[in-house]
Motif scaffolding. Structure first.
Motif, PDB file in Angstrom:
ATOM      1  N   VAL A 124     -30.083   3.549  -3.850  1.00  0.00           N
ATOM      2  CA  VAL A 124     -28.941   3.131  -3.033  1.00  0.00           C
ATOM      3  C   VAL A 124     -28.229   1.987  -3.735  1.00  0.00           C
ATOM      4  O   VAL A 124     -28.857   1.010  -4.143  1.00  0.00           O
ATOM      5  CB  VAL A 124     -29.414   2.694  -1.621  1.00  0.00           C
ATOM      6  CG1 VAL A 124     -28.246   2.217  -0.774  1.00  0.00           C
ATOM      7  CG2 VAL A 124     -30.164   3.825  -0.927  1.00  0.00           C
ATOM      8  N   SER A 125     -26.918   2.103  -3.904  1.00  0.00           N
ATOM      9  CA  SER A 125     -26.132   1.029  -4.520  1.00  0.00           C
ATOM     10  C   SER A 125     -26.022  -0.154  -3.563  1.00  0.00           C
ATOM     11  O   SER A 125     -26.169   0.000  -2.340  1.00  0.00           O
ATOM     12  CB  SER A 125     -24.723   1.536  -4.863  1.00  0.00           C
ATOM     13  OG  SER A 125     -24.777   2.542  -5.836  1.00  0.00           O
ATOM     14  N   GLU A 135     -24.857  -6.675 -10.007  1.00  0.00           N
ATOM     15  CA  GLU A 135     -24.387  -7.203  -8.729  1.00  0.00           C
ATOM     16  C   GLU A 135     -23.828  -6.113  -7.820  1.00  0.00           C
ATOM     17  O   GLU A 135     -24.219  -5.997  -6.669  1.00  0.00           O
ATOM     18  CB  GLU A 135     -23.316  -8.275  -8.954  1.00  0.00           C
ATOM     19  CG  GLU A 135     -23.860  -9.577  -9.466  1.00  0.00           C
ATOM     20  CD  GLU A 135     -24.805 -10.237  -8.482  1.00  0.00           C
ATOM     21  OE1 GLU A 135     -24.456 -10.363  -7.297  1.00  0.00           O
ATOM     22  OE2 GLU A 135     -25.907 -10.615  -8.903  1.00  0.00           O
ATOM     23  N   CYS A 136     -22.882  -5.316  -8.339  1.00  0.00           N
ATOM     24  CA  CYS A 136     -22.176  -4.360  -7.484  1.00  0.00           C
ATOM     25  C   CYS A 136     -22.385  -2.899  -7.870  1.00  0.00           C
ATOM     26  O   CYS A 136     -21.987  -2.000  -7.143  1.00  0.00           O
ATOM     27  CB  CYS A 136     -20.675  -4.658  -7.446  1.00  0.00           C
ATOM     28  SG  CYS A 136     -19.827  -4.293  -9.007  1.00  0.00           S
ATOM     29  N   ARG A 181     -27.646  -1.488  -0.364  1.00  0.00           N
ATOM     30  CA  ARG A 181     -28.838  -2.255  -0.707  1.00  0.00           C
ATOM     31  C   ARG A 181     -28.612  -3.759  -0.566  1.00  0.00           C
ATOM     32  O   ARG A 181     -29.551  -4.545  -0.538  1.00  0.00           O
ATOM     33  CB  ARG A 181     -29.241  -1.910  -2.151  1.00  0.00           C
ATOM     34  CG  ARG A 181     -30.663  -2.247  -2.486  1.00  0.00           C
ATOM     35  CD  ARG A 181     -31.050  -1.793  -3.890  1.00  0.00           C
ATOM     36  NE  ARG A 181     -30.418  -2.617  -4.907  1.00  0.00           N
ATOM     37  CZ  ARG A 181     -29.559  -2.170  -5.813  1.00  0.00           C
ATOM     38  NH1 ARG A 181     -29.222  -0.912  -5.850  1.00  0.00           N
ATOM     39  NH2 ARG A 181     -29.030  -2.996  -6.700  1.00  0.00           N
ATOM     40  N   SER A 182     -27.358  -4.183  -0.465  1.00  0.00           N
ATOM     41  CA  SER A 182     -27.012  -5.598  -0.387  1.00  0.00           C
ATOM     42  C   SER A 182     -27.568  -6.234   0.886  1.00  0.00           C
ATOM     43  O   SER A 182     -27.680  -5.583   1.926  1.00  0.00           O
ATOM     44  CB  SER A 182     -25.489  -5.752  -0.402  1.00  0.00           C
ATOM     45  OG  SER A 182     -25.107  -7.050  -0.030  1.00  0.00           O
ATOM     46  N   LEU A 183     -27.876  -7.516   0.800  1.00  0.00           N
ATOM     47  CA  LEU A 183     -28.313  -8.257   1.993  1.00  0.00           C
ATOM     48  C   LEU A 183     -27.204  -8.329   3.036  1.00  0.00           C
ATOM     49  O   LEU A 183     -27.465  -8.537   4.212  1.00  0.00           O
ATOM     50  CB  LEU A 183     -28.763  -9.665   1.611  1.00  0.00           C
ATOM     51  CG  LEU A 183     -30.038  -9.745   0.765  1.00  0.00           C
ATOM     52  CD1 LEU A 183     -30.293 -11.176   0.330  1.00  0.00           C
ATOM     53  CD2 LEU A 183     -31.225  -9.192   1.531  1.00  0.00           C
ATOM     54  N   ALA A 184     -25.960  -8.138   2.615  1.00  0.00           N
ATOM     55  CA  ALA A 184     -24.822  -8.185   3.533  1.00  0.00           C
ATOM     56  C   ALA A 184     -24.590  -6.847   4.242  1.00  0.00           C
ATOM     57  O   ALA A 184     -23.743  -6.762   5.123  1.00  0.00           O
ATOM     58  CB  ALA A 184     -23.559  -8.589   2.786  1.00  0.00           C
ATOM     59  N   ALA A 185     -25.331  -5.805   3.882  1.00  0.00           N
ATOM     60  CA  ALA A 185     -25.132  -4.485   4.494  1.00  0.00           C
ATOM     61  C   ALA A 185     -25.573  -4.496   5.955  1.00  0.00           C
ATOM     62  O   ALA A 185     -26.557  -5.141   6.315  1.00  0.00           O
ATOM     63  CB  ALA A 185     -25.900  -3.421   3.719  1.00  0.00           C
ATOM     64  N   ASP A 186     -24.848  -3.771   6.792  1.00  0.00           N
ATOM     65  CA  ASP A 186     -25.223  -3.630   8.208  1.00  0.00           C
ATOM     66  C   ASP A 186     -26.383  -2.648   8.351  1.00  0.00           C
ATOM     67  O   ASP A 186     -27.242  -2.818   9.216  1.00  0.00           O
ATOM     68  CB  ASP A 186     -24.019  -3.130   9.022  1.00  0.00           C
ATOM     69  CG  ASP A 186     -22.822  -4.072   8.888  1.00  0.00           C
ATOM     70  OD1 ASP A 186     -22.957  -5.247   9.268  1.00  0.00           O
ATOM     71  OD2 ASP A 186     -21.771  -3.635   8.390  1.00  0.00           O
ATOM     72  N   ARG A 208     -17.726   3.074  -3.964  1.00  0.00           N
ATOM     73  CA  ARG A 208     -17.959   2.980  -5.409  1.00  0.00           C
ATOM     74  C   ARG A 208     -19.444   3.024  -5.756  1.00  0.00           C
ATOM     75  O   ARG A 208     -19.930   2.294  -6.618  1.00  0.00           O
ATOM     76  CB  ARG A 208     -17.316   1.726  -5.982  1.00  0.00           C
ATOM     77  CG  ARG A 208     -15.828   1.700  -5.805  1.00  0.00           C
ATOM     78  CD  ARG A 208     -15.278   0.380  -6.196  1.00  0.00           C
ATOM     79  NE  ARG A 208     -15.830  -0.654  -5.319  1.00  0.00           N
ATOM     80  CZ  ARG A 208     -15.319  -1.849  -5.163  1.00  0.00           C
ATOM     81  NH1 ARG A 208     -14.254  -2.177  -5.832  1.00  0.00           N
ATOM     82  NH2 ARG A 208     -15.864  -2.714  -4.363  1.00  0.00           N
ATOM     83  N   SER A 209     -20.189   3.888  -5.086  1.00  0.00           N
ATOM     84  CA  SER A 209     -21.625   3.985  -5.327  1.00  0.00           C
ATOM     85  C   SER A 209     -21.911   4.683  -6.644  1.00  0.00           C
ATOM     86  O   SER A 209     -21.072   5.419  -7.168  1.00  0.00           O
ATOM     87  CB  SER A 209     -22.293   4.757  -4.190  1.00  0.00           C
ATOM     88  OG  SER A 209     -21.911   6.119  -4.238  1.00  0.00           O
ATOM     89  N   LEU A 210     -23.109   4.472  -7.170  1.00  0.00           N
ATOM     90  CA  LEU A 210     -23.518   5.101  -8.419  1.00  0.00           C
ATOM     91  C   LEU A 210     -23.917   6.559  -8.192  1.00  0.00           C
ATOM     92  O   LEU A 210     -23.576   7.436  -8.965  1.00  0.00           O
ATOM     93  CB  LEU A 210     -24.686   4.316  -9.028  1.00  0.00           C
ATOM     94  CG  LEU A 210     -25.106   4.708 -10.430  1.00  0.00           C
ATOM     95  CD1 LEU A 210     -23.974   4.516 -11.428  1.00  0.00           C
ATOM     96  CD2 LEU A 210     -26.320   3.898 -10.857  1.00  0.00           C
TER      97      LEU A 210
END
Length: 197
Positions: A121-122, A19-20, A108-113, A141-143
């Motif tokens: 990409v985390s 998830e994160c 990478r999240s759908l919530a990213a601007d 807190r990226s990988l």
């Protein structure tokens, strides 16, 4: 890729929340619990994410100073007005994103601007924060980390032309100043010359 769930005795190693992106390390007899950051229950072995696929080797080659100057000049000529922007290439397309909010999420999240659907990409990779005293980028807190002008950072103040590496993407912070107006120039010159007016 094998997905492990919370409650599993997975053995020793590092496990990445799907998830994160938070990584937890377990000893041989430990059991996977819910992610301490997001509460997610699906994990993958973090060792599956090593090597060239996710390493910095996947970055595009760096630009020479001349190429970078020409590229930034092209970006600035294409801007529609003064402001602060993130600019990057996506394939053969030049993308500019106007920074208008206090927080701009990159990941990478759908919530990213600013969203990159790419495994390097985390989901929550970086934040660009605009405040009265300047603009900063923070590692969310990226990988794979956030790099500014080639140096890995937890956070960094941004200046015009700075390069931000997120996964395999190279973004540039671009600041376009407002053109001075004739009235503004006259006011400045009359302040400089007390006999004018």
């Amino acid at each position: 890729m094998e997905t492990l769930t919370a409650g599993t005795m997975a053995g020793a190693g590092s496990f990445r929340c799907e998830e994160c992106g938070h990584v937890v390390k377990l000893a041989e007899q430990d059991t996977l619990g819910a992610c301490p950051d997001c509460g997610g229950k699906a994990y993958a072995r973090a060792t599956l994410f090593g090597g060239q696929r996710f390493g910095r080797e996947t970055e595009p080659p760096p630009m020479s100073p001349e190429q970078r100057g020409a590229w930034l000049g092209q970006v600035k000529r294409g801007l529609t007005g003064p402001g602060q922007y993130l600019a990057y290439e996506d394939g053969d397309q030049l993308v500019t994103v106007s920074l208008e909010n206090e927080w701009t999420r990159v990941g990478r999240s759908l919530a990213a601007d600013v969203r990159f659907d790419d495994p390097t990409v985390s989901r929550r990779h970086a934040l660009v924060v605009r405040q009265p005293d300047g603009v900063r980028v923070l590692d969310d807190r990226s990988l794979n980390g956030v790099f500014v002008n080639g140096k890995r950072v937890e956070w960094s103040v941004l200046h015009d032309g700075d390069e931000i590496v997120v996964g395999r993407y190279r973004l540039h912070f671009v600041e376009q100043a407002a053109e001075p107006t004739i009235a503004g120039e006259a006011a400045v010159s009359s302040e400089a010359d007390p006999t004018a007016g």
